[in-house]
Design an enzyme around this catalytic site. Structure first.
Site, PDB file in Angstrom:
ATOM      1  N   ASP A 179       0.645  -4.635   1.264  1.00 12.43           N
ATOM      2  CA  ASP A 179       1.862  -4.503   0.469  1.00 12.43           C
ATOM      3  C   ASP A 179       3.053  -4.504   1.432  1.00 12.43           C
ATOM      4  OD1 ASP A 179       3.421  -3.981  -1.845  1.00 12.43           O
ATOM      5  OD2 ASP A 179       3.521  -1.872  -1.271  1.00 12.43           O
ATOM      6  N   THR A 219       6.712  -3.055   0.633  1.00 10.82           N
ATOM      7  CA  THR A 219       7.539  -1.851   0.559  1.00 10.82           C
ATOM      8  C   THR A 219       6.688  -0.592   0.706  1.00 10.82           C
ATOM      9  OG1 THR A 219       9.034  -3.025  -0.925  1.00 10.82           O
ATOM     10  CG2 THR A 219       9.253  -0.631  -0.812  1.00 10.82           C
TER      11      THR A 219
END
Length: 741
Positions: A436, A438
C-alpha cells in the site's frame, strides 16, 4: 442447550520439548470434561478447554503425575481507581493470558518432581539436583569398586537406580496416562536390559548422560522463554500519576486510559501514550532496535518500555497495561508459539510412529540373529539395547519447535510479529510483495516540501500561512504549523479567520488581508504569474499538493506539501529486490501522485484502486504462480490482506488490518518486510540443519553399532550430543539482527 465450555490457562514448569508437551496433552485429555488441550513449550503455558464442572485440581494432579508442575494462571488484575485526568473511564481488562511474565503466579499445593521450575538459577531446579545427585552416586561407585571389585555389578546398579527410578516412574505414569512410547520408556528398557546382560557400569553412565542431556535441553529452552520475559520486564513496575496538582506513585499495571503520568529524564515510560507537554529525546532501542533516540514533543506518541533521555514529559495514557505495545508483542508471540508450523506438525506425526518403530527394530536386532543364525545372545541383545538408545527421538522432535521459538522471539524483539510457525515458514517462500502507499510506503501524513516566495520572502510566506492555520486540525494545516515550528518562526494567530467552503481560509494579520487556498481558487481572485503556474504544474507532477498565499489580493507565494516516503522506504524496497522479491505498489490515490512516489522509490505503481481492486490484483498475482505478501495499514487493505498468501500489517495501522493480517511490522519500517522474509529463510535453513544433524548422527551410530564398532555409551552420547547440537544451533537465531540500513 449445550453445556458451556471454559478456557483455562495453566503455567506448566519443566517442559523442554514437544515430547514433554505430548505427555502433558495425553494426561490432561483423560480428565472428565476436557474437550481440547493446547500446550506451548516455549511459553510454558497450557490452555485447556473444558466444561464448567471440570475439576481443575484433577488437571493439576494429572500433569503432576507425569513429572511436571502446573497451576492455573491468575486472571489479570482489574485496574483500580487511581488519580486520573477528568473524563477517564474505568475499564475491566480481564484477561486469561499472562502479560508480564510476572512471577506472582502461585504454584500452590504441588509436589516436587524431576522437572523443576524455570525460575531462578538452573542448579536450583529439581532436574539439576537429580542430575547432580546421580552424578555423585556414579562417581562414588567408581571409587567403591576399586575397594570392592567383587560387588562391581551391584554397586553400579545401585548408583544407576538413583537416576533411573524417577525416569521409570515418569515412563510408567506416561503409559497409564495414554503415552506409552516415550523417551523415558526407551531409556528404562535399555538401562534395565543392560543390567540383565551384566553391563551395569554402562547402564549407569547411560542414565547420567541422559539426565545431563535433559538438563542442557531445559536450560536452552529457558533461554528462549527468558527472551520473551525480558520484553515484558522492559515496562517499569511503578509510574508517577498527576492529578489535582499532586503526583502519586502507583503500580504501572493499574494505570487507566487518560491518566496523566510524569516521566522524568532517565526513566522508562510506563505506558503507551501521547505527550501532553514537554520535549525530549526518547530512546526507542529497547522496543524498535533503532540506535538513535527520536525527538518527541507535544502530540507525539510514545511507547511503554522506551527511555526518556532528556527533559521531563507529561504523557496521557492511551492503553492499559494489558494492551500496551509490549503486552501486545508478548501476547502475539505466545499465541504464535502455540500455532505449529507444517514441518513441526509433520515431525510430531512422524515421531508417533517412529518411537514404536525403533522399539520393534531394536527387538528384531536383539532376537533374530541369535534365533536364525545362532549368534551370541549377549552380543546381539547388547546391540539391540544400543539401537534403542540411538533411536531416542528427542533431537528430532525438538529440531523444529526450538528453531521456530527462537526465531519468533528474535523477531518480536525487533517488532516483527508473526502469528505462528506456519506464517514464519510461509514468509520465506514470498517472491512478490504488494505494498500500500499511504501509511505503508509513506508516513500517512503530509509534510511541507517546498516554500516558494513571489512577492514575499519564503520566511514571510510560511509565517503568514501558519497564522491562518493556528487552531486547525486539518492535516495540511498541521503540516504548515510543523514546518514553521521546525524553522523556529514565531507565529501570531490571524484575526477574523474563516473558511471559504471548498476553496481555502482567510484572515488578517496586522493590516494585511490573507487568503490561502488551492491554485484554482487563488486564480479566481488574482491572475497567477505564468512562471508560478509552470512551477505549480511541475510540483503537481511530483505528486505534491500546492496552496497559494494571497496578501491583499496579490500573490505572495506558494507552499507545496506531500505525504513523503518513509525514511527507509527506498532502502526497504532495494532490500526486497536483493532477496529476489518483485515489488508493486497498490494505492487508491490518483495516478499522478502514485507515479511520482513510485518513480522516486523505483517500483511499479497501480493507482486509483478500490479495496476490491486490490483484492483482485492479489488474486491475479497468485494465479500467475507468485507467492504474494500484501502489506497495508488500513481498513481498505483488509480484503487484500486476507486474499494474499501472507498478509502483513504495518505498525500503527488499524485494528482491522492487524486482526486480518498474518504478521505485523510493529514499528512501521519498510526494511522490516525484507527482514521478515530473511528471518523466515534463516529459520527454514536452521530447521533443515537440525534435522540433518539429528538423523545424520543417528544413522552413523546405527551402522557402527550393528557392525560392533560402537556400544551403549556412544549410542547415548549420539542422542544427547544431537540434542545439545540441535538446541544450540536453534538458539543461534536468538542473536539474529536482520538487515541494517
Amino acid at each position: 442447550m449445550a453445556d458451556p465450555v471454559i478456557d483455562t490457562k495453566f503455567r506448566v514448569d519443566g517442559m523442554d520439548c514437544a515430547a514433554c508437551a505430548q505427555k502433558i496433552d495425553a494426561a490432561t485429555r483423560r480428565v472428565s470434561g476436557v474437550s481440547d488441550v493446547e500446550v506451548s513449550v516455549t511459553a510454558g503455558v497450557m490452555k485447556v478447554t473444558h466444561a464448567a464442572q471440570t475439576d481443575l485440581d484433577e488437571i493439576v494432579r494429572r500433569v503432576d503425575s507425569v513429572g511436571y508442575r502446573a497451576a492455573p494462571l491468575a486472571k489479570a488484575e482489574v485496574p483500580v481507581a487511581t488519580p486520573s485526568a477528568a473524563g477517564g473511564h474505568d475499564h475491566d481488562h480481564d484477561h486469561d493470558h499472562d502479560h508480564g511474565g510476572d512471577q506472582q503466579d502461585k504454584l500452590e499445593g504441588l509436589h516436587g518432581h524431576d522437572h523443576g521450575s524455570a525460575d531462578g538459577p538452573w542448579w536450583m531446579a529439581r532436574k539439576a539436583q537429580l542430575t547432580l545427585l546421580c552424578g555423585a552416586a556414579i562417581a562414588a561407585a567408581f571409587v567403591l569398586v576399586r575397594f570392592f571389585p567383587d560387588y562391581h555389578q551391584w554397586i553400579f546398579t545401585a548408583a544407576m537406580l538413583v537416576g533411573l527410578i524417577p525416569i521409570a516412574r515418569r515412563a510408567f505414569m506416561g503409559a497409564i496416562n495414554g503415552a506409552p512410547f516415550t523417551i523415558e520408556t526407551l531409556m528404562t528398557v535399555a538401562a534395565v536390559g543392560a543390567v540383565f546382560i551384566g553391563a551395569s557400569e554402562e547402564a549407569a553412565v547411560v542414565v547420567i548422560l541422559f539426565l545431563v542431556g535433559e538438563l542442557l535441553e531445559g536450560i536452552a529452552t529457558g533461554r528462549a522463554r527468558a527472551s520473551i520475559k525480558a520484553l515484558a520486564d522492559l515496562v517499569p513496575k511503578m509510574a508517577l500519576v498527576e492529578a489535582n496538582g499532586a503526583t502519586t506513585e502507583v503500580p504501572a499495571e493499574r494505570l487507566r486510559v487518560n491518566s496523566i503520568i510524569l516521566v522524568r529524564p532517565g526513566d522508562r515510560i510506563a505506558a503507551d501514550g501521547v505527550i501532553v507537554s514537554g520535549e525530549s529525546a526518547v530512546d526507542e532501542a529497547p522496543v524498535t532496535g533503532e540506535s538513535m533516540p527520536k525527538r518527541k514533543a507535544e502530540g507525539d506518541e510514545v511507547y511503554a518500555g522506551t527511555i526518556n533521555a532528556e527533559g521531563a514529559l507529561r504523557v496521557r495514557v492511551t492503553a492499559a497495561a494489558a494492551d500496551n505495545t509490549i503486552a501486545r508483542i508478548v501476547k502475539l508471540v505466545e499465541e504464535a508459539q502455540e500455532s505449529k508450523a507444517p514441518t513441526e506438525r509433520f515431525i510430531e506425526k512422524f515421531s508417533r510412529y517412529y518411537t514404536p518403530g525403533v522399539m520393534i527394530v531394536a527387538a528384531l536386532i536383539a532376537i533374530v540373529p541369535p534365533l536364525v543364525a545362532g549368534q551370541s545372545w549377549s552380543e546381539w541383545v547388547y546391540k539391540g539395547l544400543a539401537v534403542l538408545l540411538i533411536g531416542c527421538p528427542c533431537a528430532l522432535v525438538i529440531s523444529t519447535p526450538a528453531a521456530i521459538a527462537a526465531a519468533l522471539s528474535a523477531g518480536a524483539r525487533r517488532g516483527l510479529l508473526m502469528k505462528g510457525g506456519a506464517v514464519l515458514e510461509g514468509l520465506g517462500k514470498v517472491n512478490q510483495v504488494a505494498l500500500d502507499k499511504t501509511g505503508t510506503l509513506t508516513e500517512g501524513k503530509p509534510r511541507v516540501t517546498d516554500v516558494i516566495g513571489v512577492a514575499r520572502s519564503e520566511h514571510d510566506v510560511l509565517r503568514l500561512a501558519a497564522a491562518l492555520e493556528i487552531g486547525s486540525s486539518h492535516p495540511l494545516a498541521t503540516a504548515i504549523l510543523a514546518k514553521a515550528a521546525e524553522k523556529g518562526i514565531a507565529v501570531e494567530a490571524a484575526l477574523a479567520g474563516g473558511a471559504v467552503g471548498g476553496k481555502g481560509v482567510t484572515g488578517r494579520v496586522g493590516e494585511d488581508q490573507l487568503f490561502l487556498g488551492s491554485p484554482r481558487a487563488a486564480a479566481e481572485k488574482f491572475k497567477l504569474p505564468a512562471e508560478l503556474e509552470a512551477r505549480i504544474t511541475a510540483l503537481n507532477d511530483e505528486g505534491k499538493t500546492v496552496s497559494v498565499l494571497l496578501v491583499n489580493r496579490a500573490v505572495a507565494g506558494a507552499i507545496a506539501m506531500r505525504d513523503e516516503p518513509r525514511d527507509d522506504a527506498r532502502d526497504g524496497i532495494a532490500a526486497l529486490k536483493r532477496i529476489g522479491a518483485e515489488v508493486v505498489m497498490l494505492t487508491g490515490d490518483n495516478k499522478r501522485t502514485a507515479s511520482a512516489i513510485a518513480a522516486e522509490l523505483g517500483l511499479e505503481p497501480r493507482a486509483e484502486l478500490l479495496p476490491e481492486d486490490k483484492q483482485k490484483i492479489v488474486g491475479e498475482l497468485r494465479a500467475q504462480g507468485k507467492v504474494v505478501a500484501k502489506v497495508g495499514d488500513g481498513i481498505n487493505d483488509a480484503p487484500a490482506l486476507a486474499a494474499a498468501d501472507v498478509g502483513i500489517a504495518m505498525g500503527g495501522g488499524t485494528d482491522v488490518a492487524l486482526e486480518t493480517a498474518d504478521a505485523a511490522v510493529l514499528h512501521g519500517r519498510v526494511i522490516d518486510i525484507a527482514n521478515m522474509i530473511v528471518l523466515s529463510r534463516a529459520t527454514t535453513s536452521n530447521i533443515w540443519q537440525n534435522i540433518a544433524i539429528s538423523l545424520g548422527l543417528k544413522g552413523f551410530f546405527l551402522v557402527t553399532t550393528v557392525m560392533g564398532v560402537t556400544g551403549l555409551w556412544p549410542a547415548i552420547l549420539a542422542d544427547t550430543g544431537a540434542t545439545v547440537l540441535v538446541t544450540a544451533n536453534a538458539m543461534r537465531l536468538l542473536a539474529w539482527r536482520g538487515i541494517e540500513r
